[in-house]
Design a protein around this motif. Structure first.
Motif, PDB file in Angstrom:
ATOM      1  N   LEU A 196      26.476  71.483 108.078  1.00 35.16           N
ATOM      2  CA  LEU A 196      27.652  70.939 107.405  1.00 35.16           C
ATOM      3  C   LEU A 196      28.673  70.435 108.408  1.00 35.16           C
ATOM      4  CD1 LEU A 196      29.203  70.589 104.690  1.00 35.16           C
ATOM      5  CD2 LEU A 196      30.188  72.847 105.124  1.00 35.16           C
ATOM      6  N   CYS A 197      29.009  71.276 109.397  1.00 33.21           N
ATOM      7  CA  CYS A 197      30.012  70.943 110.405  1.00 33.21           C
ATOM      8  C   CYS A 197      30.059  72.081 111.419  1.00 33.21           C
ATOM      9  CB  CYS A 197      31.387  70.746 109.750  1.00 33.21           C
ATOM     10  SG  CYS A 197      31.965  72.216 108.860  1.00 33.21           S
ATOM     11  N   LYS A 198      31.043  72.062 112.297  1.00 34.51           N
ATOM     12  CA  LYS A 198      31.233  73.147 113.261  1.00 34.51           C
ATOM     13  C   LYS A 198      32.073  74.262 112.637  1.00 34.51           C
ATOM     14  CE  LYS A 198      28.922  71.430 116.682  1.00 34.51           C
ATOM     15  NZ  LYS A 198      27.658  72.098 117.123  1.00 34.51           N
ATOM     16  N   CYS A 199      31.732  75.475 112.984  1.00 35.81           N
ATOM     17  CA  CYS A 199      32.464  76.632 112.487  1.00 35.81           C
ATOM     18  C   CYS A 199      33.870  76.639 113.082  1.00 35.81           C
ATOM     19  CB  CYS A 199      31.731  77.916 112.859  1.00 35.81           C
ATOM     20  SG  CYS A 199      32.630  79.427 112.452  1.00 35.81           S
ATOM     21  N   PRO A 200      34.911  76.748 112.247  1.00 43.38           N
ATOM     22  CA  PRO A 200      36.279  76.742 112.770  1.00 43.38           C
ATOM     23  C   PRO A 200      36.641  78.015 113.538  1.00 43.38           C
ATOM     24  CG  PRO A 200      36.285  77.172 110.409  1.00 43.38           C
ATOM     25  CD  PRO A 200      34.876  76.827 110.783  1.00 43.38           C
ATOM     26  N   LYS A 201      35.823  79.065 113.411  1.00 46.00           N
ATOM     27  CA  LYS A 201      36.113  80.327 114.095  1.00 46.00           C
ATOM     28  C   LYS A 201      35.466  80.409 115.464  1.00 46.00           C
ATOM     29  CE  LYS A 201      35.907  85.351 113.498  1.00 46.00           C
ATOM     30  NZ  LYS A 201      35.544  86.481 112.603  1.00 46.00           N
ATOM     31  N   CYS A 202      34.147  80.053 115.547  1.00 44.06           N
ATOM     32  CA  CYS A 202      33.441  80.246 116.818  1.00 44.06           C
ATOM     33  C   CYS A 202      32.828  78.971 117.385  1.00 44.06           C
ATOM     34  CB  CYS A 202      32.360  81.306 116.656  1.00 44.06           C
ATOM     35  SG  CYS A 202      30.938  80.738 115.681  1.00 44.06           S
ATOM     36  N   GLY A 203      32.801  77.896 116.606  1.00 46.43           N
ATOM     37  CA  GLY A 203      32.224  76.652 117.093  1.00 46.43           C
ATOM     38  C   GLY A 203      30.749  76.503 116.839  1.00 46.43           C
ATOM     39  N   GLY A 204      30.131  77.488 116.152  1.00 48.78           N
ATOM     40  CA  GLY A 204      28.715  77.358 115.801  1.00 48.78           C
ATOM     41  C   GLY A 204      28.519  76.344 114.678  1.00 48.78           C
TER      42      GLY A 204
END
Length: 280
Positions: A196-204
């Motif tokens: 979907l996109c990059k995780c806003p918490k860790c960048g995964g």
């Protein structure tokens, strides 16, 4: 005094068979009027109906001028079923000529037509091979991928070099449903893209799961990221586009359709400082 002819003779053009007579519209169809003797006459004829299709003057003109009509999708079989074909003048008779329907978008690899086959959408060169028995073109999109039907519109999106929106209804090998985008590879195959996109918490990477949008680092022992967005919040489905906005902007526009015991309500979704999804 002679009577006025209320049914004037309709001439549609020169006969394609003999090149001498005119095609005249009559009570049973359209026929050539060339007749000099029993030995010098033309038998060209187009009946008023073939396979349940009324032959209008426009359709008759296609046969006279081009030898073939456009493709009709409402021709009728003896058992009442329908089929698609053009009508073609061959060997003195009007015969159906079966053609595959084609999509509007050309093959992105070779520029040929994309045909709609029984089980998929294929380049017209897909079934042709060179001297080494290699396919001339490998572009083929199955009509069913992971248990989900692929529509013409979705196939058109792939052929234009675009990813589809996130599509629901796929089923993995274990029988579990999943959602994903599809895209067409350079070699003509179709692949999934569930990121979907990059995780806003860790960048995964954020993936579309069965019940939630989850971070790929959930199982990473070094990071163990637990950030997720439920796919349903307060009885309302959260779409992939809304989840994407939430991850990238940290807040959504005002969304309607939430509900609780007190009724329906509107809220924005936002990500808190500790990376929880809250309503505001």
């Amino acid at each position: 005094m002679s009577e006025t002819n209320s049914n004037p003779i309709v001439k549609l053009g020169i006969c394609p068979k003999c090149g001498k007579g005119q095609i005249i519209k009559g009570s049973i169809g359209y026929s050539c009027n060339h007749f000099k003797s029993i030995d010098d006459k033309c038998t060209f004829n187009i009946y008023k109906e073939y396979f349940g299709k009324e032959i209008t003057e426009d359709i008759a003109l296609q046969l006279i001028e081009k030898g073939e009509t456009e493709v009709f999708t409402d021709l009728t079989k003896k058992d009442g079923g329908t089929f698609s074909a053009s009508l073609r003048y061959e060997d003195g008779f009007i015969k159906p000529h079966f053609k595959n329907e084609v999509l509007e978008t050309e093959c992105p690899v070779c520029g040929n037509e994309i045909e709609v086959l029984a089980n998929g959408y294929a380049c017209s060169d897909y079934h042709k091979k060179d001297e080494a028995e290699n396919r001339l073109c490998n572009v083929y999109i199955s009509k069913t991928i992971a248990g989900r039907s692929i529509s013409k519109r979705e196939a058109e999106t792939l052929l234009k070099g675009e990813k589809t929106p996130f599509l629901n209804g796929f089923t993995n090998k274990n029988g579990k449903p999943f959602s994903s985008r599809l895209f067409l590879e350079e070699n003509g195959g179709v692949s999934f893209d569930s990121v979907l996109c990059k995780c806003p918490k860790c960048g995964g990477d954020m993936y579309v799961g069965e019940k939630a949008y989850n971070c790929s680092n959930f199982r990473n022992d070094e990071i163990k990221c637990n950030f997720s967005i439920w796919r349903e919040i307060s009885h309302r489905e959260i779409t992939p586009e809304e989840a994407l906005t939430l991850c990238e902007e940290k807040i959504t526009p005002t969304l309607s359709g939430f509900s609780n015991k007190e009724g329906n309500f509107e809220r924005k979704l936002t990500i808190s400082d500790d990376f929880k999804i809250i309503m505001v």
